[in-house]
Structure formats: C-alpha cells, structure tokens
Design a protein around this motif. Structure first.
Motif, short mmCIF file in Angstrom:
data_model
loop_
_atom_site.label_atom_id
_atom_site.label_comp_id
_atom_site.label_asym_id
_atom_site.label_seq_id
_atom_site.Cartn_x
_atom_site.Cartn_y
_atom_site.Cartn_z
N PHE A 1 0.88 -1.42 0.32
CA PHE A 1 0.08 0.35 0.02
C PHE A 1 0.89 1.43 -0.51
O PHE A 1 0.13 1.90 -0.72
N PHE A 2 2.03 1.35 0.80
CA PHE A 2 2.19 2.78 1.02
C PHE A 2 3.64 2.73 -0.26
O PHE A 2 3.29 3.61 -0.67
N MET B 1 2.00 6.81 -6.99
CA MET B 1 0.38 8.05 -7.34
C MET B 1 1.37 9.35 -6.66
O MET B 1 0.80 9.68 -7.15
N LEU B 2 1.65 8.92 -5.74
CA LEU B 2 2.52 10.81 -5.23
C LEU B 2 3.15 11.25 -5.98
O LEU B 2 2.91 12.51 -6.20
N GLY B 3 3.77 10.57 -5.78
CA GLY B 3 5.34 11.38 -7.06
C GLY B 3 4.31 11.83 -8.91
O GLY B 3 4.77 12.10 -9.00
N ARG B 4 3.25 10.90 -9.30
CA ARG B 4 3.30 10.63 -10.24
C ARG B 4 2.10 11.93 -10.09
O ARG B 4 2.23 13.27 -10.78
N ALA C 1 -2.54 -0.79 -5.12
CA ALA C 1 -3.97 -0.80 -4.02
C ALA C 1 -4.65 -0.12 -4.85
O ALA C 1 -4.37 1.25 -4.42
N ARG C 2 -6.41 -0.26 -5.03
CA ARG C 2 -7.43 1.18 -5.63
C ARG C 2 -6.94 2.41 -5.25
O ARG C 2 -7.21 3.54 -6.00
N GLY D 1 -3.14 9.65 -3.81
CA GLY D 1 -2.09 10.48 -4.15
C GLY D 1 -2.23 11.63 -4.52
O GLY D 1 -1.80 12.87 -4.48
N HIS D 2 -3.46 12.28 -5.36
CA HIS D 2 -4.51 13.56 -5.28
C HIS D 2 -4.54 14.04 -3.66
O HIS D 2 -3.79 15.11 -3.28
#
Length: 252
Positions: free
Chosen positions: A5-6, A12-15, A98-99, A105-106
C-alpha cells in the motif's frame, strides 16, 4: 490492507507531484487571490477596520491562509475530474496496485502543494510587516491545524471531482468555501456584525479555526477554541472521506 500500500501510494504521489512540478503556475495562481486580498485589506481597508490590534496584518493572516487552502483544493477536484474523464482510474485498476492509493496520491499532493502556497503567503506577509512571537511548538500546532483543515477540504474536493459532470461543476464547488472566511472573525471581530450574521459567524468552523491560529501566532492562551477547531476539522474530514470513498468505489 495491501502489503504494498505505502509503496504504491508513493508512486501515485510521485505521479501527481510531477504534474504540479510541470505546471507551477497552479501554485502561483492559487497564491494570487490570497495575496491580493492581503494587500487590499492591509493597505486599503486596514486603516478603517477596528480590530483592537496595532498590526492588522497579524490579525488578518489566519483567514488569508484558510482562503489560500480553499483556493488550492479546487485544483485537486479538477485533476480528479480529468483522471475520471480520461479513464485513468480504470487503467490503474487493471494493474496490481492498491486501488485506493490512486485517490490518496491526489490527496497527499494537495497537502504538499497547499503547504507550498501557505509558505509563499507567509513570506509575503513578513515583507508586509507580519511578526509573530510564537515559539516552535506554537508554529507546529498552527501547521497541524492547517494540515487538518487542508485534508478536510481536500476530501470535500474529492467528492466534487468524482461526482461532477462538467469542468464548470468542479470549479463552482470551491466558491462557497472561499467565501466562508468572510462571514467569520477572519477580517473583523464578530461583535461588529448584526445579530443574525454574528450568530452564524460565531458558530461556523472557520471562526474557531481562525481564532485558534490567531491565538497561537500571538502566543496567547487558546482556551477551548482549539478543541472546537480540531473537532470541526476531524469531523468534516471523516464525513467527507466516507462520501469520497463511496463515490470512488462507485467508479471501480
């Protein structure tokens, strides 16, 4: 919870952060309105407003910071709306990740980008004469309250981004949030307001948050206001998170 998950959330955060770094004008745009209001109220209206303080910019700062956050979260809703429209969610959901990290991330990007906006506004306020005798712990408490407020507003933005049918609908939701500090103690003391307006101003979340931040920055006792402010932030965040996740799962 997915064991990755992390790490997935980090990806996703990086994206999302790359989108911010490639379009720094979003942060500049977010800071323009609060800075303009800061200049307007300090240099145009400040002399006519009686707040019981010699330094109006100090009085004004908490409300300006909240307006900056309310402005910034509209971009989170917009980016979520674009991902929904372009089918990005479906593409990520076809991968072994992990969906919920796509949404997180957003949310975390909003936290980081709004922190940058707040830092820029504080720098401008320092140039304008803002000064605070607060110690490190008080500043950390202020940062914590603003972070909680940002998360609460971001989850509201997530609901708008996931539920809106058009770009105009996404953009419109933030206007009431930006307007709310004007009917609070952010710009003037509530005792100068008509009774009906005063009753609303004193019992809405922005006033308790503003009063808590103002007391911390001026190194004054915060009393029960800080607990009311935290209760508002946490309560709004929990409710908004529930409905945002519900709207998100409807897309899966």
């Amino acid at each position: 919870m997915n064991k990755h998950f992390f790490s997935d959330m980090g990806v996703m955060l990086g994206r999302s952060m790359r989108h911010i770094s490639r379009s720094m004008d979003t942060i500049i745009t977010v800071t323009i309105t609060p800075i303009a209001l800061l200049l307007l109220f300090v240099y145009v209206f400040g002399g006519a407003i009686k707040t019981g303080t010699d330094n109006y910019v100090n009085y004004l700062m908490p409300g300006i910071l909240l307006i900056a956050v309310a402005s910034g979260i509209s971009y989170t809703a917009y980016r979520l709306f674009l991902d929904k429209q372009r089918g990005i969610f479906e593409r990520f959901h076809s991968m072994p990740i992990a969906r919920s990290t796509v949404l997180w991330g957003h949310v975390l990007t909003s936290l980081v980008s709004n922190a940058l906006s707040v830092a820029i506004i504080i720098l401008v306020a320092l140039i304008m004469g803002f000064r605070s005798p607060a110690g490190v712990l008080s500043w950390l408490a202020v940062a914590g309250i603003i972070a909680l407020f940002t998360l609460a507003m971001t989850w509201i933005a997530a609901i708008a981004g996931l539920s809106a049918k058009s770009v105009d609908g996404v953009s419109a939701f933030s206007y009431p949030l930006i307007f709310l500090p004007f009917i609070s103690s952010a710009f003037v003391p509530t005792n100068s307001m008509p009774s009906a307006v005063r009753a609303f101003a004193e019992n809405q979340p922005v006033t308790s948050i503003v009063e808590s931040i103002r007391a911390l920055l001026s190194n004054q006792p915060v009393g029960n206001e800080i607990w009311i402010a935290l209760a508002w932030c946490v309560g709004i965040m929990i409710v908004a998170y529930f409905f945002a996740m519900r709207a998100y799962k409807a897309r899966i």
